[in-house]
Design an enzyme around this catalytic site. Structure first.
Site, PDB file in Angstrom:
ATOM      1  N   HIS A   1      16.866  54.589  39.620  1.00 19.03           N
ATOM      2  CA  HIS A   1      16.152  54.306  38.970  1.00 19.03           C
ATOM      3  C   HIS A   1      16.251  52.612  38.568  1.00 19.03           C
ATOM      4  O   HIS A   1      15.544  51.940  37.772  1.00 19.03           O
ATOM      5  CB  HIS A   1      16.187  55.098  37.494  1.00 19.03           C
ATOM      6  CG  HIS A   1      17.232  55.224  36.248  1.00 19.03           C
ATOM      7  ND1 HIS A   1      17.710  55.747  36.638  1.00 19.03           N
ATOM      8  CD2 HIS A   1      17.678  54.483  35.677  1.00 19.03           C
ATOM      9  CE1 HIS A   1      18.170  56.168  35.966  1.00 19.03           C
ATOM     10  NE2 HIS A   1      18.251  54.406  34.851  1.00 19.03           N
TER      11      HIS A   1
ATOM     12  N   GLU B   1      38.205  39.435  37.477  1.00 14.87           N
ATOM     13  CA  GLU B   1      36.584  39.837  38.070  1.00 14.87           C
ATOM     14  C   GLU B   1      35.980  38.959  39.386  1.00 14.87           C
ATOM     15  O   GLU B   1      36.459  38.067  39.515  1.00 14.87           O
ATOM     16  CB  GLU B   1      35.214  38.238  36.937  1.00 14.87           C
ATOM     17  CG  GLU B   1      35.180  39.750  36.261  1.00 14.87           C
ATOM     18  CD  GLU B   1      34.571  39.339  35.001  1.00 14.87           C
ATOM     19  OE1 GLU B   1      33.196  38.474  34.707  1.00 14.87           O
ATOM     20  OE2 GLU B   1      34.420  39.828  33.608  1.00 14.87           O
TER      21      GLU B   1
ATOM     22  N   ASP C   1      17.899  60.962  42.080  1.00 12.34           N
ATOM     23  CA  ASP C   1      18.200  59.434  41.600  1.00 12.34           C
ATOM     24  C   ASP C   1      19.321  58.849  41.827  1.00 12.34           C
ATOM     25  O   ASP C   1      20.513  58.195  41.425  1.00 12.34           O
ATOM     26  CB  ASP C   1      17.831  59.151  40.452  1.00 12.34           C
ATOM     27  CG  ASP C   1      18.616  58.306  39.244  1.00 12.34           C
ATOM     28  OD1 ASP C   1      17.875  57.476  39.995  1.00 12.34           O
ATOM     29  OD2 ASP C   1      18.299  57.946  37.954  1.00 12.34           O
TER      30      ASP C   1
ATOM     31  N   SER D   1      23.345  54.010  32.707  1.00 18.08           N
ATOM     32  CA  SER D   1      22.714  54.404  34.158  1.00 18.08           C
ATOM     33  C   SER D   1      23.333  54.084  35.066  1.00 18.08           C
ATOM     34  O   SER D   1      23.734  52.729  35.127  1.00 18.08           O
ATOM     35  CB  SER D   1      21.283  53.938  34.365  1.00 18.08           C
ATOM     36  OG  SER D   1      20.867  55.121  32.528  1.00 18.08           O
TER      37      SER D   1
END
EC number: 3.4.21.-
Length: 564
Positions: free
Chosen positions: A92, A119, A142, A240
């Protein structure tokens, strides 16, 4: 990451699990998956509950696989590195394909407000969303795979998390960790620094019961639930795509789930009466449910080394609809002595595996051998010698091969191909391949109920689980009769070496059921060149019984040779 505090909830399962999380846990020294710069803290009662009751800011380098998925430098989702070029996230998060060109993936991220040492930022080359994912039912399947346009360089602050092994699961009550830069409170702002929270895995029954209380009950096949009925600890918006990570038996962090969904953030669901205040457990995509799909699409570093000569103790995933496995990969390569090499073959779900050898040169099984295990690690046999085995059809979509060498024989080698076939590709005959089956079912002679062919040699091996016997029940039997059943016949053995014959059958009378005293049954059918009959039809069933440990049978080729 929600870190609001709530009242103390004493769960025995938490205490039980965390006792195993001690300072004695150690990770492999060699670079591998699931390693963290931050050591596991020694277990103590107060430390555990201070961590469970609230989230906390992590130490830099704690979870080097955690990435930030950014749109125009703004964090929108998390993800997990599983190889230098591949990241797993939630479907999603990138369901809108139009935004993919605007996304970057940053590894080694810690503080979103600044550029951290170590990074690394890459763009996305390919997005693979699970084909069963739907925005109309976004909690099921998902999951998505992101292939980077480049490769992450692994070091102190960037590294991969382990994928679970086949059939490895983290049971209900297991305390796992999720991390992210999500909102600290429902409707609040994103955290600038990476946060973590520990959550228990719920039973499937608890999960379903909680979801059934919602206004729109949620259903699916591929998710798991975490959290506390009274709420207070949870993932939140912005988390998420991140990882639900658990330590495996070796102490390495393993990706158990992908952060997917939740009703609110940290809301309880114990009293879901008022619709406006309803909460839910944290919903994560269960990696174990989609593992074959992941391996089918990801070529990890280990997979590219699937034929290397020096592979002691590694478990290499080899997947796809078909392929080859050569060991060693070149005639000029030899393996070192006392080596152990493991391959796991995976074909698509609901398919069976056909193995065909093109070369086999392994000395006596007492010294070096190639052994084969089925789904659930049921032993099938050992391969050795120089005669090529017949093709072998395995009644599952996965297979584990283990090669063991002794101290002297370093010249042995084998070549094989594997191919995915639909079940009953050659229905019920057992005559085209040596057929190895792990489920009860019906078997019959070739062409039944028409007459069988001349010069047929057909074999079925049934392998039941531990503590089961095997019963063979005939529905019909019409086989050319001879005095000692040496012309056309069915034989039944309780071993694959054909040393323990328990029945030899021919004629026209339906026999009484045949019971194997072990969890293995080899059924063979033979016909000569002088006339044929209808043959036979029979069912095989597994009968529970406290049994002895199954010894690994040895396939001494060319004993089990099928001749059409």
């Amino acid at each position: 990451m929600l870190i609001s505090r709530n009242k103390l909830i004493l769960l025995l399962g938490i205490v039980f699990f965390e006792r195993g999380k001690s300072a004695t846990l150690s990770l492999p020294k060699a670079p591998s998956c699931g390693q963290s710069l931050v050591k596991v803290q020694p277990w103590n009662y107060f430390n555990i509950f201070s961590r469970i009751l609230g989230g906390s800011q992590v130490e830099k380098g704690s979870y080097p696989w955690q990435v930030s998925l950014k749109q125009r430098q703004k964090h929108i989702c998390g993800g997990s590195i599983v190889s230098p070029q591949w990241v797993i996230t939630a479907a999603h998060c990138i369901a809108n394909r139009n935004i993919v060109s605007t996304l970057n993936v940053t590894a080694g991220e810690y503080d979103l407000s600044q550029t951290d040492p170590g990074e690394q930022t890459l763009t996305i080359e390919t997005v693979i969303i699970h084909p069963h994912f739907s925005t109309k039912k976004p909690m099921d399947y998902d999951i998505a795979l992101l292939k980077m346009a480049g490769a992450f360089q692994f070091g102190h602050f960037v590294g991969p998390i382990c994928l679970p092994e086949l059939r490895e699961q983290f049971e209900a009550g297991f305390i796992c960790t999720t991390a992210g830069w999500g909102r600290l409170t429902e409707g609040g702002v994103l955290s600038q620094v990476l946060q973590e929270v520990n959550l228990p895995i719920l039973t499937w029954e608890e999960c379903v019961a909680a979801l059934l209380t919602l206004k729109r009950p949620i259903s699916g096949k591929t998710f798991l639930c975490t959290g506390f009925p009274d709420g207070g600890r949870d993932a939140c918006q912005g988390d998420s795509g991140g990882s639900l990570m658990c330590r495996n038996k070796k102490g390495a962090w393993t990706l158990a789930g992908v952060t997917s969904w939740g009703l609110g953030c940290g809301r309880g669901w114990r009293n879901n009466v008022r619709k406006s205040d309803q909460g839910s457990p944290g919903i994560f995509t269960d990696i174990s449910k989609v593992l074959p799909w992941i391996h089918e699409h990801i070529q990890t570093g280990n997979r590219r080394k699937s034929s290397r000569a020096w592979c002691s103790e590694q478990d290499v995933i080899v997947s796809g609809a078909e392929g080859k496995l050569h060991f060693p990969e070149s005639l000029h390569l030899y393996y070192e002595s006392k080596q152990r090499c493991v391959w796991t073959l995976l074909v698509p779900e609901e398919m069976h595996v056909l193995l065909s050898f093109s070369h086999l040169d392994v000395e006596s099984c007492h010294h070096s051998y190639l052994s084969m295990y089925s789904l659930e690690d049921r032993p099938i046999g050992k391969f050795c010698g120089e005669s090529l085995p017949s093709s072998i059809l395995i009644g599952s979509n996965s297979l584990r091969l283990k090669f063991v060498s002794d101290a002297t024989d370093n010249a042995a080698r084998f070549n094989l191909t594997y191919k995915a076939l639909k079940p009953n590709y050659i229905p019920d005959s057992g005559c085209s391949y040596l057929t190895v089956l792990f489920e009860e079912g019906l078997i019959q002679s070739l062409n039944y109920p028409e007459n069988y062919s001349d010069k047929a040699n057909c074999d079925w091996i049934f392998q039941a689980s531990k503590h089961h016997l095997i019963k063979l029940s005939f529905q019909s039997l019409e086989i050319e009769e001879s005095g000692d059943c040496t012309s056309d016949y069915v034989t039944v053995h309780s071993d694959v070496e054909r040393k323990k014959e328990i029945a030899r059958l021919c004629g026209y009378d339906v026999p009484t059921p045949v019971l194997s005293p072990s969890s293995i049954m080899l059924i063979s059918f033979h016909s000569d060149e002088n006339g044929t009959c209808r043959g036979f039809q029979a069912t095989v069933s597994f009968i529970p019984k406290a049994g002895k440990k199954i010894e690994l049978p040895t396939l001494w080729f060319p004993v089990l040779i099928l001749v059409m």
